[in-house]
Every structure is written in C-alpha cells, then in structure tokens.
Design a protein around this motif. Sequence first.
Motif, short mmCIF file in Angstrom:
data_model
loop_
_atom_site.label_atom_id
_atom_site.label_comp_id
_atom_site.label_asym_id
_atom_site.label_seq_id
_atom_site.Cartn_x
_atom_site.Cartn_y
_atom_site.Cartn_z
N LEU A 167 0.82 -1.20 0.00
CA LEU A 167 0.00 0.00 0.00
C LEU A 167 0.86 1.24 0.00
O LEU A 167 0.57 2.22 -0.70
CB LEU A 167 -0.92 -0.01 1.22
CG LEU A 167 -1.84 1.21 1.37
CD1 LEU A 167 -2.86 1.22 0.24
CD2 LEU A 167 -2.54 1.21 2.70
N LEU A 168 1.93 1.23 0.77
CA LEU A 168 2.79 2.40 0.84
C LEU A 168 3.62 2.57 -0.42
O LEU A 168 4.07 3.67 -0.73
CB LEU A 168 3.72 2.27 2.06
CG LEU A 168 3.00 2.25 3.41
CD1 LEU A 168 4.02 2.05 4.52
CD2 LEU A 168 2.22 3.53 3.64
N ASP A 169 3.83 1.47 -1.17
CA ASP A 169 4.58 1.56 -2.42
C ASP A 169 3.72 2.10 -3.56
O ASP A 169 4.25 2.51 -4.58
CB ASP A 169 5.10 0.17 -2.83
CG ASP A 169 6.20 -0.30 -1.89
OD1 ASP A 169 6.80 0.57 -1.24
OD2 ASP A 169 6.44 -1.51 -1.80
N VAL A 188 -4.01 7.57 -12.07
CA VAL A 188 -4.18 6.57 -13.13
C VAL A 188 -3.76 5.18 -12.65
O VAL A 188 -4.35 4.16 -13.04
CB VAL A 188 -3.39 6.96 -14.39
CG1 VAL A 188 -3.48 5.89 -15.46
CG2 VAL A 188 -3.89 8.30 -14.93
N PHE A 189 -2.76 5.12 -11.78
CA PHE A 189 -2.22 3.85 -11.32
C PHE A 189 -2.86 3.37 -10.02
O PHE A 189 -2.54 2.28 -9.54
CB PHE A 189 -0.70 3.97 -11.12
CG PHE A 189 0.03 4.40 -12.37
CD1 PHE A 189 0.34 3.48 -13.34
CD2 PHE A 189 0.37 5.73 -12.56
CE1 PHE A 189 1.01 3.86 -14.49
CE2 PHE A 189 1.04 6.14 -13.70
CZ PHE A 189 1.36 5.20 -14.68
N LEU A 190 -3.74 4.16 -9.45
CA LEU A 190 -4.38 3.77 -8.20
C LEU A 190 -5.50 2.77 -8.46
O LEU A 190 -6.17 2.81 -9.51
CB LEU A 190 -4.96 5.00 -7.50
CG LEU A 190 -3.97 6.00 -6.90
CD1 LEU A 190 -4.69 7.24 -6.41
CD2 LEU A 190 -3.18 5.36 -5.77
N PRO A 191 -5.75 1.86 -7.52
CA PRO A 191 -6.87 0.92 -7.68
C PRO A 191 -8.19 1.58 -7.30
O PRO A 191 -8.21 2.62 -6.64
CB PRO A 191 -6.53 -0.19 -6.68
CG PRO A 191 -5.80 0.53 -5.59
CD PRO A 191 -5.00 1.62 -6.28
N THR A 224 -9.26 -6.63 -5.90
CA THR A 224 -8.60 -5.39 -5.50
C THR A 224 -8.19 -5.43 -4.03
O THR A 224 -7.08 -5.04 -3.67
CB THR A 224 -9.53 -4.18 -5.74
OG1 THR A 224 -9.88 -4.13 -7.12
CG2 THR A 224 -8.86 -2.88 -5.33
N LEU A 225 -9.08 -5.92 -3.19
CA LEU A 225 -8.79 -6.02 -1.75
C LEU A 225 -7.63 -6.96 -1.51
O LEU A 225 -6.76 -6.70 -0.67
CB LEU A 225 -10.04 -6.50 -1.01
CG LEU A 225 -9.98 -6.45 0.51
CD1 LEU A 225 -9.80 -5.02 1.01
CD2 LEU A 225 -11.25 -7.06 1.10
N SER A 226 -7.60 -8.07 -2.25
CA SER A 226 -6.50 -9.03 -2.13
C SER A 226 -5.17 -8.38 -2.51
O SER A 226 -4.15 -8.58 -1.84
CB SER A 226 -6.78 -10.25 -3.00
OG SER A 226 -5.66 -11.11 -3.06
N ARG A 227 -5.19 -7.59 -3.58
CA ARG A 227 -3.95 -6.94 -4.02
C ARG A 227 -3.51 -5.87 -3.01
O ARG A 227 -2.31 -5.71 -2.76
CB ARG A 227 -4.18 -6.31 -5.39
CG ARG A 227 -2.93 -5.68 -6.00
CD ARG A 227 -3.08 -5.54 -7.50
NE ARG A 227 -4.14 -4.63 -7.86
CZ ARG A 227 -3.96 -3.33 -8.11
NH1 ARG A 227 -2.74 -2.81 -8.02
NH2 ARG A 227 -4.96 -2.56 -8.45
#
Length: 311
Positions: free
Chosen positions: A21-23, A205-208, A226-229
């Motif tokens: 998440l922080l990356d 653009v790169f955010l889920p 998405t939650l799994s990722r």
Amino acid sequence: MCWPLQHSPPWVVCSLDTSKLLDMPVGKVIANTCPSQGVMAITLTMDQFLTQFPEISSTAVGASFNKGLMTAMIELGAFFGAMNCGWIADKFSRKWSLFIASIIFIVGSVLQTAAVNFEMLIIARLIGGFGVGMCACLAPMYISEIAPPEIRGTLLVIQELSIVTGIVIAFYITYATRHIQSHWSWRGPFLIQMFPALCLCVGVVFLPYSPRWLCGQDRDEESLKTLSRLRGVPETDSRVQQEWYEIRSEVAYRREIEQEKYPHLQDGTVSSTIKLQANNWADTWRGRNWRRTQVGVGLMFFQQVNSPFLF
C-alpha cells in the motif's frame, strides 16, 4: 440483510502485508496539498500585484472588501466542492473523482496565473477552490477505504500534515519570489501550485478502485481481487474474505435502508438523485445523528476560528 461470515481466526490486520500500500501512488493523494492559502499571504503585499489589481490597493475605494472577497473566494469554492463531492465520488468512483478535482484545480491555477483583471482573478480562485474542496474530502475518504486499519490513522494524519506542509512551502516560495521585478513575482507562485495537482493526475491513473465503491457498483468479484492486491495476500485468505464480506454487508445494508426510507427516489433520474442527496445531507441532523454531526462540525469550526490567532 447480512452476508454470512466464514469461520476464521481472530482478525489481526497487522499480519497483512501493508508495504504494498505504501509503495503505491497513494502518496500522490497524500501529497496533494492546498498551496493557494500560503500564496496569498505575501502576494497581497507585492507592488507588482497591487499594480495589476488596483482594486485592492490601499488607495482604492472598498479595498478592504475587495481584498477579503478575493481571499475568501477559494474558501467559497471549496465549500461547494465539498458539498458536491459525495455524489461525484459515488458516480465516477473515488479515484477518478480525485482526477476530476485535480483538473478543476489546474484550470483554476491556470486562470489565476493568466489573470489580467480583478474579475478574472475572482472567478479563477472560485474554480480552484472547488477543486480544493473536492480533494479535501475525497483524499481522506479514499485513503480510509483502501488502507488496513493498523495504518489508516497514520495515513490520514500524514494527509493532514501534508496539507500544512504544502501551505508552509507555498509561503516560502512566495517569500522568495517577492524580489522578482516583474509580474512573475506573483504569477510564478500561482503557476508552481499546479505541479502537485499534475502529479496527482498522473498518480491517480495507477491507483486501484476502492473495494467499497466496487461493491456499491455490484462488481463484487473485482472488489475481492482489489482487496487481495491491497492486502498482499491471496483471495482465499480468511482475513481478506472476512473483510470482503463485511464491506458487502455494509453496502447492502445501506442500500436497503435507503430504499426503505426513500422508495420514491430510486428511479435514477437527475431529479431523484438530487433529492436523494439532499435527504442524505438532512439525515445527518435528524434524530440522534445531530449529536455526531455537531461533534465533527464543532471540531472543524473551532479549529478554523482559532487558527488566525496562532499567527
């Protein structure tokens, strides 16, 4: 209505991998600050600025009113932006609403930079303020919906810290440009404030998508992926499954309550959507909800009222 929960170990969210998440470009959301508030403090004293806009010079009639109006326009725009970000976020998703807010802010910044008269500057600050108000609401909403509980508070604190840091940076940028002997002494800071918004536009653009928003759109399987990722564990992990069920349950419960309270506003028309949003706002002051609303409003009100006395 409630979704059945799997039998799983006690919920220990800190065991999930939060480094992913922080990356992610969520930092773009956190770093989107409000530099306009820091820009105006020194700009109002620049001779080049006063020459371009004599309406706020000390010799002009109604200078105090004009100066206050120009300064407050961004706050007025922010008010309307914050009031409208709810339905925009529900319709276009949290991530693309942030993109829209950034574009609006960039448009306002461009107009402020290119302003040639007082009226144009007023309108530009109103437009820019609309984007600021949207971002101020959307960023913490989005962060809270994608962040694991153990770092959710930290990310929200960083978001608030970034806002204050942005204002301070903008203040010193304007302090440095005051010596430029041209109109760029005040146009420069207005131009520079576009770059954080541009970074946000690219990062979004790169955010889920928010898993909660996906469930609200009946895209449950995509929500689970998405939650799994976001959590960095397989979709079959019991903790992810439990959180996913809880999200679906909450979304379904809210939908049922809304349908029960306002069955005549569920046809999806523009008129019904507006009325539904108005009733949702009114619900915050109905029954016992007004106590919770009063706490939130009171905290923000007194924080803003006291802030001028700190400087």
